[in-house]
Design a protein around this motif. Structure first.
Motif, mmCIF file in Angstrom:
data_model
loop_
_atom_site.group_PDB
_atom_site.id
_atom_site.type_symbol
_atom_site.label_atom_id
_atom_site.label_comp_id
_atom_site.label_asym_id
_atom_site.label_seq_id
_atom_site.Cartn_x
_atom_site.Cartn_y
_atom_site.Cartn_z
ATOM 1 N N VAL A 17 -39.544 4.045 5.010
ATOM 2 C CA VAL A 17 -39.661 4.870 3.800
ATOM 3 C C VAL A 17 -38.366 4.799 2.996
ATOM 4 N N PHE A 18 -37.221 4.896 3.673
ATOM 5 C CA PHE A 18 -35.938 4.813 2.983
ATOM 6 C C PHE A 18 -35.783 3.457 2.300
ATOM 7 N N THR A 19 -36.124 2.394 3.002
ATOM 8 C CA THR A 19 -36.014 1.041 2.454
ATOM 9 C C THR A 19 -36.915 0.865 1.240
ATOM 10 N N LEU A 20 -38.152 1.325 1.344
ATOM 11 C CA LEU A 20 -39.087 1.177 0.226
ATOM 12 C C LEU A 20 -38.620 1.966 -0.999
ATOM 13 N N ARG A 21 -38.056 3.126 -0.762
ATOM 14 C CA ARG A 21 -37.617 3.965 -1.875
ATOM 15 C C ARG A 21 -36.342 3.429 -2.519
ATOM 16 N N VAL A 22 -35.344 3.092 -1.706
ATOM 17 C CA VAL A 22 -34.046 2.675 -2.240
ATOM 18 C C VAL A 22 -34.065 1.227 -2.707
ATOM 19 N N PHE A 23 -34.526 0.320 -1.866
ATOM 20 C CA PHE A 23 -34.508 -1.100 -2.218
ATOM 21 C C PHE A 23 -35.665 -1.466 -3.140
ATOM 22 N N GLY A 24 -36.847 -0.976 -2.801
ATOM 23 C CA GLY A 24 -38.024 -1.335 -3.570
ATOM 24 C C GLY A 24 -38.267 -0.462 -4.774
ATOM 25 N N GLU A 25 -37.556 0.667 -4.832
ATOM 26 C CA GLU A 25 -37.705 1.610 -5.926
ATOM 27 C C GLU A 25 -39.169 1.998 -6.143
ATOM 28 N N LEU A 26 -39.905 2.112 -5.034
ATOM 29 C CA LEU A 26 -41.306 2.507 -5.121
ATOM 30 C C LEU A 26 -41.406 4.015 -5.310
ATOM 31 N N ALA A 49 -20.037 -0.911 4.758
ATOM 32 C CA ALA A 49 -21.348 -1.495 4.444
ATOM 33 C C ALA A 49 -22.042 -1.957 5.721
ATOM 34 N N ARG A 50 -21.298 -2.623 6.570
ATOM 35 C CA ARG A 50 -21.878 -3.070 7.841
ATOM 36 C C ARG A 50 -22.291 -1.882 8.709
ATOM 37 N N ARG A 51 -21.466 -0.888 8.696
ATOM 38 C CA ARG A 51 -21.774 0.316 9.479
ATOM 39 C C ARG A 51 -23.043 0.992 8.956
ATOM 40 N N LEU A 52 -23.138 1.125 7.639
ATOM 41 C CA LEU A 52 -24.320 1.742 7.049
ATOM 42 C C LEU A 52 -25.568 0.904 7.307
ATOM 43 N N HIS A 53 -25.433 -0.411 7.198
ATOM 44 C CA HIS A 53 -26.567 -1.301 7.496
ATOM 45 C C HIS A 53 -27.017 -1.124 8.941
ATOM 46 N N SER A 54 -26.063 -1.046 9.832
ATOM 47 C CA SER A 54 -26.390 -0.853 11.246
ATOM 48 C C SER A 54 -27.088 0.481 11.471
ATOM 49 N N LEU A 55 -26.583 1.522 10.829
ATOM 50 C CA LEU A 55 -27.212 2.842 10.958
ATOM 51 C C LEU A 55 -28.630 2.841 10.394
ATOM 52 N N LEU A 56 -28.811 2.177 9.262
ATOM 53 C CA LEU A 56 -30.146 2.076 8.676
ATOM 54 C C LEU A 56 -31.077 1.315 9.605
ATOM 55 N N ALA A 91 -44.007 11.536 1.988
ATOM 56 C CA ALA A 91 -43.025 10.476 1.724
ATOM 57 C C ALA A 91 -41.693 11.068 1.278
ATOM 58 N N ARG A 92 -41.747 12.096 0.439
ATOM 59 C CA ARG A 92 -40.514 12.757 -0.015
ATOM 60 C C ARG A 92 -39.756 13.366 1.165
ATOM 61 N N LEU A 93 -40.481 14.038 2.037
ATOM 62 C CA LEU A 93 -39.869 14.688 3.198
ATOM 63 C C LEU A 93 -39.231 13.658 4.131
ATOM 64 N N ILE A 94 -39.942 12.585 4.422
ATOM 65 C CA ILE A 94 -39.420 11.536 5.310
ATOM 66 C C ILE A 94 -38.188 10.886 4.686
ATOM 67 N N PHE A 95 -38.232 10.616 3.374
ATOM 68 C CA PHE A 95 -37.078 10.031 2.691
ATOM 69 C C PHE A 95 -35.873 10.979 2.776
ATOM 70 N N TYR A 96 -36.104 12.253 2.507
ATOM 71 C CA TYR A 96 -35.038 13.248 2.559
ATOM 72 C C TYR A 96 -34.417 13.293 3.955
ATOM 73 N N ARG A 97 -35.253 13.297 4.983
ATOM 74 C CA ARG A 97 -34.742 13.336 6.359
ATOM 75 C C ARG A 97 -33.965 12.069 6.709
ATOM 76 N N ALA A 98 -34.463 10.916 6.265
ATOM 77 C CA ALA A 98 -33.760 9.656 6.526
ATOM 78 C C ALA A 98 -32.395 9.662 5.847
ATOM 79 N N LYS A 99 -32.373 10.120 4.601
ATOM 80 C CA LYS A 99 -31.118 10.182 3.852
ATOM 81 C C LYS A 99 -30.124 11.116 4.549
ATOM 82 N N LYS A 100 -30.601 12.252 5.018
ATOM 83 C CA LYS A 100 -29.738 13.208 5.728
ATOM 84 C C LYS A 100 -29.205 12.587 7.018
ATOM 85 N N GLN A 101 -30.066 11.896 7.754
ATOM 86 C CA GLN A 101 -29.627 11.260 9.004
ATOM 87 C C GLN A 101 -28.519 10.246 8.725
#
Length: 158
Positions: free
Chosen positions: A117-126, A100-107, A142-152
């Motif tokens: 974009v990742f934060t707004l989509r996952v945490f905010g469910e926007l 969890a700490r590692r993932l938080h750091s990576l995020l 927004a979809r493309l940026i989210f997809y790329r963030a998730k892949k990273q």
């Protein structure tokens, strides 16, 4: 726009929810939202109508939150921030606290706009349409940026 009370009443809840997606702390979200409306009231004459009022308020909120966050980091550099609870595909990575700490750091280390974009989509469910609007872009962007963030994040977790 002369009646700021109507603006406050209409948008407070939405702006608060947006800020809550950024910070995941109700007290901080309340403080940032109040400060956002104070700043908006002082500078309402600078709103030129080139975007929706909600988008303008969210931009003020985002800048206010990041300013507060940076100020707190400078004042207490060694403190860890609370690790938010992720959902969807990354949920299994939160079983182990170290992961969890590692993932938080990576995020945290993702560049903008991927992190936001990742934060707004996952945490905010926007929805993607609302995320795109906040950035002045399309929902496809927004979809493309989210997809790329998730892949990273998935690649970095391997």
């Amino acid at each position: 726009m002369t009646d700021f009370g109507k603006i406050y009443t209409e948008y407070f809840s939405d702006v608060y929810k947006y800020v809550l997606t950024l910070c995941r702390n109700e007290a901080i979200a309340e403080e940032v939202t109040q400060e956002t409306f104070f700043k908006a009231m002082r500078h309402i004459n600078q709103f030129n109508g080139s975007c929706r009022l909600y988008v303008w308020l969210c931009q003020i909120a985002k800048n206010t939150y990041f300013s507060l966050s940076n100020k707190q980091r400078r004042m207490a550099p060694g403190l860890d921030m609370d690790i938010p609870d992720l959902s969807a595909d990354l949920e299994r990575d939160f079983l182990d606290k170290d992961e969890a700490r590692r993932l938080h750091s990576l995020l945290h280390n993702l560049s903008d706009p991927y992190k936001e974009v990742f934060t707004l989509r996952v945490f905010g469910e926007l929805p993607f349409s609302q995320i795109g609007e906040l950035f002045g872009k399309t929902d496809s962007w927004a979809r493309l940026i989210f997809y790329r963030a998730k892949k990273q994040l998935q690649e970095a977790m391997k």
